[in-house]
Design a protein around this motif. Structure first.
Motif, PDB file in Angstrom:
ATOM      1  N   SER A 104     -74.541 -97.033 127.955  1.00 54.89           N
ATOM      2  CA  SER A 104     -73.493 -95.973 128.938  1.00 54.89           C
ATOM      3  C   SER A 104     -72.111 -96.534 128.051  1.00 54.89           C
ATOM      4  CB  SER A 104     -73.454 -96.783 130.373  1.00 54.89           C
ATOM      5  OG  SER A 104     -74.236 -97.813 130.517  1.00 54.89           O
TER       6      SER A 104
ATOM      7  N   TYR B 134     -70.522 -98.961 124.324  1.00 54.15           N
ATOM      8  CA  TYR B 134     -71.333 -99.654 125.084  1.00 54.15           C
ATOM      9  C   TYR B 134     -71.367-100.365 125.593  1.00 54.15           C
ATOM     10  CZ  TYR B 134     -73.799 -98.781 120.977  1.00 54.15           C
ATOM     11  OH  TYR B 134     -74.325 -99.661 119.136  1.00 54.15           O
ATOM     12  N   HIS B 135     -72.476-100.310 126.737  1.00 53.55           N
ATOM     13  CA  HIS B 135     -72.699-101.588 126.807  1.00 53.55           C
ATOM     14  C   HIS B 135     -74.473-101.678 127.071  1.00 53.55           C
ATOM     15  CE1 HIS B 135     -69.811-101.851 130.356  1.00 53.55           C
ATOM     16  NE2 HIS B 135     -70.431-100.612 130.423  1.00 53.55           N
TER      17      HIS B 135
ATOM     18  N   GLU C 196     -67.747 -85.547 133.676  1.00 56.13           N
ATOM     19  CA  GLU C 196     -67.344 -86.766 133.783  1.00 56.13           C
ATOM     20  C   GLU C 196     -68.826 -87.441 133.297  1.00 56.13           C
ATOM     21  OE1 GLU C 196     -64.750 -89.971 135.589  1.00 56.13           O
ATOM     22  OE2 GLU C 196     -63.692 -88.405 134.957  1.00 56.13           O
ATOM     23  N   VAL C 197     -69.380 -88.289 133.201  1.00 58.36           N
ATOM     24  CA  VAL C 197     -70.663 -89.297 133.249  1.00 58.36           C
ATOM     25  C   VAL C 197     -69.416 -90.608 133.026  1.00 58.36           C
ATOM     26  CG1 VAL C 197     -72.800 -90.001 131.170  1.00 58.36           C
ATOM     27  CG2 VAL C 197     -71.412 -88.613 131.091  1.00 58.36           C
ATOM     28  N   THR C 198     -68.690 -90.788 132.377  1.00 62.45           N
ATOM     29  CA  THR C 198     -68.219 -92.571 133.146  1.00 62.45           C
ATOM     30  C   THR C 198     -67.032 -92.834 133.570  1.00 62.45           C
ATOM     31  OG1 THR C 198     -68.246 -92.950 130.702  1.00 62.45           O
ATOM     32  CG2 THR C 198     -69.860 -94.168 132.020  1.00 62.45           C
ATOM     33  N   SER C 199     -65.808 -94.127 133.979  1.00 62.50           N
ATOM     34  CA  SER C 199     -64.856 -93.154 134.645  1.00 62.50           C
ATOM     35  C   SER C 199     -63.786 -94.072 133.419  1.00 62.50           C
ATOM     36  CB  SER C 199     -64.853 -93.832 136.054  1.00 62.50           C
ATOM     37  OG  SER C 199     -65.496 -93.408 136.815  1.00 62.50           O
TER      38      SER C 199
ATOM     39  N   TYR D 172     -65.986 -91.555 129.242  1.00 63.24           N
ATOM     40  CA  TYR D 172     -67.322 -90.144 128.755  1.00 63.24           C
ATOM     41  C   TYR D 172     -66.909 -88.898 129.458  1.00 63.24           C
ATOM     42  CZ  TYR D 172     -70.735 -88.596 125.896  1.00 63.24           C
ATOM     43  OH  TYR D 172     -71.380 -87.594 124.993  1.00 63.24           O
TER      44      TYR D 172
END
Length: 240
Positions: free
Chosen positions: A81, A76-77, A92-95, A86
């Motif tokens: 995130s 994660y960043h 879908e939260v992130t690609s 995810y």
């Protein structure tokens, strides 16, 4: 062989175990996906990172449920995130990230841990794009530890890079997921070999190293530290 989280109609019994393999110690938890309620967790209802296992338990308490075990589940960043794909509860939260890149995540082949109806699978990223599985939950991480029975090609037997590491492997039929965290610093080669040669799992995915943490009451583990990003946990009825 580790004890299995045996799913029953009214209750899921949790079981985790400490083992030793090639003079290194590990904690292992297994999940039988036939009935188990296995989920990923990231943010609360207001979109704030949960960050800790205790925060997940507070959210579940509103359902009358609790964690049987949990661990961090992907990179994660700084804002917590996820780095790659995810999916949580079908959203879908992130690609997905398909390119190679710096760090462990970008050490292709990387892959995804996908939880769907009655099964869970570790899938290499390009295979995931081809297959397009219907994941209710998914987290992308890297590198893959084992791909179709073969260790990641960049793992060196004589490597000197050692960290506490954690990851997950799945059986070919998707009915069993095995979560592992080392109790001491190990190499990628040692960690991948545990999944392939001792646990006999055809596919396994690295979650992280040095920040690796486990919640397992049976092992008296509730690892604390700075806030995490994605977490995976087995959800059971709260009997307290």
């Amino acid at each position: 062989m580790a004890l299995i989280f045996t799913a029953l109609a009214t209750q899921v019994e949790a079981g985790c175990r400490d083992i030793e393999y090639r003079k290194a110690a590990y904690a292992i938890c297994e999940v039988d996906l036939a009935e188990a309620d296995l989920r990923l967790f990231l943010n609360d209802a207001e979109g704030r990172p949960l960050g800790q296992f205790s925060a997940v338990d507070k959210v579940l308490a509103a359902e009358g449920r609790a964690l049987a075990f949990a661990m961090n589940a992907g990179m994660y960043h700084s804002d917590r995130s996820p780095v790659g794909l995810y999916i949580e509860n079908g959203r879908e939260v992130t690609s997905i990230v398909t390119r190679a890149g710096p760090g462990n995540f970008g050490m292709v082949p990387n892959g995804l841990f996908c939880i769907s109806e009655g099964r869970a699978d570790v899938i290499e990223t390009q295979a995931f794009l081809r297959r397009k599985p219907a994941c209710r939950y998914a987290t992308q991480s890297g590198p893959m530890l084992v791909v179709d029975g073969v260790l990641h090609p960049r793992f060196l037997k004589d490597s000197t890079s050692r960290y506490v590491r954690n990851g997950v492997g799945t059986t070919a039929d998707g009915k069993r997921a095995v979560f592992v965290i080392s109790r001491q610093a190990v190499t990628f080669h040692e960690f991948g070999s545990l999944f392939r040669d001792h646990l006999n799992l055809p596919n396994a995915l690295y979650f992280d190293g040095s920040v690796s943490r486990l919640y397992a009451p049976e092992l008296n583990r509730n690892d604390l530290g700075f806030s995490l990003g994605p977490m995976v946990g087995l959800v059971v009825p709260d009997t307290h």
